[in-house]
Design a protein around this motif. Sequence first.
Motif, PDB file in Angstrom:
ATOM      1  N   TRP A  55     -13.837  19.016  82.761  1.00 38.39           N
ATOM      2  CA  TRP A  55     -15.046  19.263  83.567  1.00 38.39           C
ATOM      3  C   TRP A  55     -16.042  18.158  83.283  1.00 38.39           C
ATOM      4  O   TRP A  55     -16.280  17.810  82.126  1.00 38.39           O
ATOM      5  N   ASP A  56     -16.621  17.603  84.337  1.00 38.96           N
ATOM      6  CA  ASP A  56     -17.657  16.579  84.199  1.00 38.96           C
ATOM      7  C   ASP A  56     -18.811  16.969  85.106  1.00 38.96           C
ATOM      8  O   ASP A  56     -18.735  16.825  86.329  1.00 38.96           O
ATOM      9  N   THR A  57     -19.872  17.503  84.519  1.00 38.31           N
ATOM     10  CA  THR A  57     -20.970  18.088  85.284  1.00 38.31           C
ATOM     11  C   THR A  57     -21.508  17.155  86.367  1.00 38.31           C
ATOM     12  O   THR A  57     -21.754  17.581  87.509  1.00 38.31           O
ATOM     13  N   PHE A  58     -21.658  15.878  86.048  1.00 35.35           N
ATOM     14  CA  PHE A  58     -22.248  14.947  87.011  1.00 35.35           C
ATOM     15  C   PHE A  58     -21.190  14.202  87.831  1.00 35.35           C
ATOM     16  O   PHE A  58     -21.534  13.427  88.730  1.00 35.35           O
ATOM     17  N   GLY A  59     -19.926  14.414  87.521  1.00 39.57           N
ATOM     18  CA  GLY A  59     -18.855  13.819  88.311  1.00 39.57           C
ATOM     19  C   GLY A  59     -18.815  12.307  88.283  1.00 39.57           C
ATOM     20  O   GLY A  59     -18.423  11.672  89.265  1.00 39.57           O
ATOM     21  N   LEU A  71     -11.382  19.143  87.255  1.00 38.78           N
ATOM     22  CA  LEU A  71     -10.223  18.255  87.371  1.00 38.78           C
ATOM     23  C   LEU A  71      -9.097  18.856  88.196  1.00 38.78           C
ATOM     24  O   LEU A  71      -8.530  18.193  89.058  1.00 38.78           O
ATOM     25  N   LEU A  72      -8.765  20.110  87.937  1.00 37.68           N
ATOM     26  CA  LEU A  72      -7.562  20.712  88.507  1.00 37.68           C
ATOM     27  C   LEU A  72      -7.850  21.539  89.750  1.00 37.68           C
ATOM     28  O   LEU A  72      -8.941  22.094  89.911  1.00 37.68           O
ATOM     29  N   ARG A  73      -6.834  21.622  90.600  1.00 30.02           N
ATOM     30  CA  ARG A  73      -6.905  22.441  91.802  1.00 30.02           C
ATOM     31  C   ARG A  73      -5.786  23.485  91.770  1.00 30.02           C
ATOM     32  O   ARG A  73      -4.819  23.328  91.034  1.00 30.02           O
ATOM     33  N   PRO A  74      -5.898  24.553  92.569  1.00 32.47           N
ATOM     34  CA  PRO A  74      -4.809  25.540  92.617  1.00 32.47           C
ATOM     35  C   PRO A  74      -3.483  24.876  92.968  1.00 32.47           C
ATOM     36  O   PRO A  74      -3.426  24.008  93.842  1.00 32.47           O
ATOM     37  N   PHE A  75      -2.418  25.277  92.260  1.00 36.71           N
ATOM     38  CA  PHE A  75      -1.042  24.812  92.457  1.00 36.71           C
ATOM     39  C   PHE A  75      -0.808  23.385  91.950  1.00 36.71           C
ATOM     40  O   PHE A  75       0.260  22.822  92.170  1.00 36.71           O
ATOM     41  N   ASP A  76      -1.776  22.794  91.271  1.00 36.39           N
ATOM     42  CA  ASP A  76      -1.498  21.532  90.573  1.00 36.39           C
ATOM     43  C   ASP A  76      -0.468  21.799  89.476  1.00 36.39           C
ATOM     44  O   ASP A  76      -0.506  22.835  88.805  1.00 36.39           O
TER      45      ASP A  76
END
Length: 251
Positions: A55-59, A71-76
């Motif tokens: 996780w990076d709050t400011f991206g 970082l991750l998305r569903p089904f990664d």
Amino acid sequence: MFFPLDPKSLTCQKYNPTRVSTPGGTIGYGGSLMAGYSIAAPGGYMIAARTLEMWDTFGTKPGFTAEKPWLLRPFDKVRFFKVTIEEYDSMARDYFAGRYRWQISPSTFDFQKTVKVMDRAQTDPDIIEFKRRQREASEEQEAVENMLYAEWATEAGSSEAVGEEQLATEDDNTVIIPSPMAASLWKIEIKEGDIIEEGQVVAVLEAMKMEVKVLAPKEAKGCQVRKIARGTQTVVNAGDALFILSKPDEK
């Protein structure tokens, strides 16, 4: 949360009470699932490994954006690699400096294939034997934990009995500091004989992975601690007496 694709996955119980802090990037087991702690946070999953924060709050770091700070998305699909402590420390320094780049490549998650693998595992002799040994080990561990819990409950009951006995002597000279909620009594910050100040932290509760400070009320000002009614690591309900105080003598 991570769903293991290998039928021979570990199963672990969660800690109770939970940790008040878990390093970011920790990978832990809870039941048959795995959890990744994106940032430092309380938690009770059984720690298995460590990776980088997700996780990076400011991206601003590679792999993140302001619109997608996770970082991750569903089904990664996620694969972990074994590294030395020195290699991990180097990657962590690069990550926090904004230099680390994740190994991300396109792939396809075949849901039907995964279901077939899990279905075949139900009749695979090797998997069946693994599950049998796993179940026996879990039952052995449960027996140990039940024994330890019974010992704890006996000690907790003794502590509560002392508190209730003391409450029987309640009179106009008594001030009681109760628990504001159902929780575990994690820390006691005062001792018998102490003189209490208004707003002083007298105890710290733990509930839902949060620390809750118990403050001395206005009527406790100047009172002396007569009895500590509950011991640490005991479970208390809202309204249960934590401390029994004596009012100062009026002169």
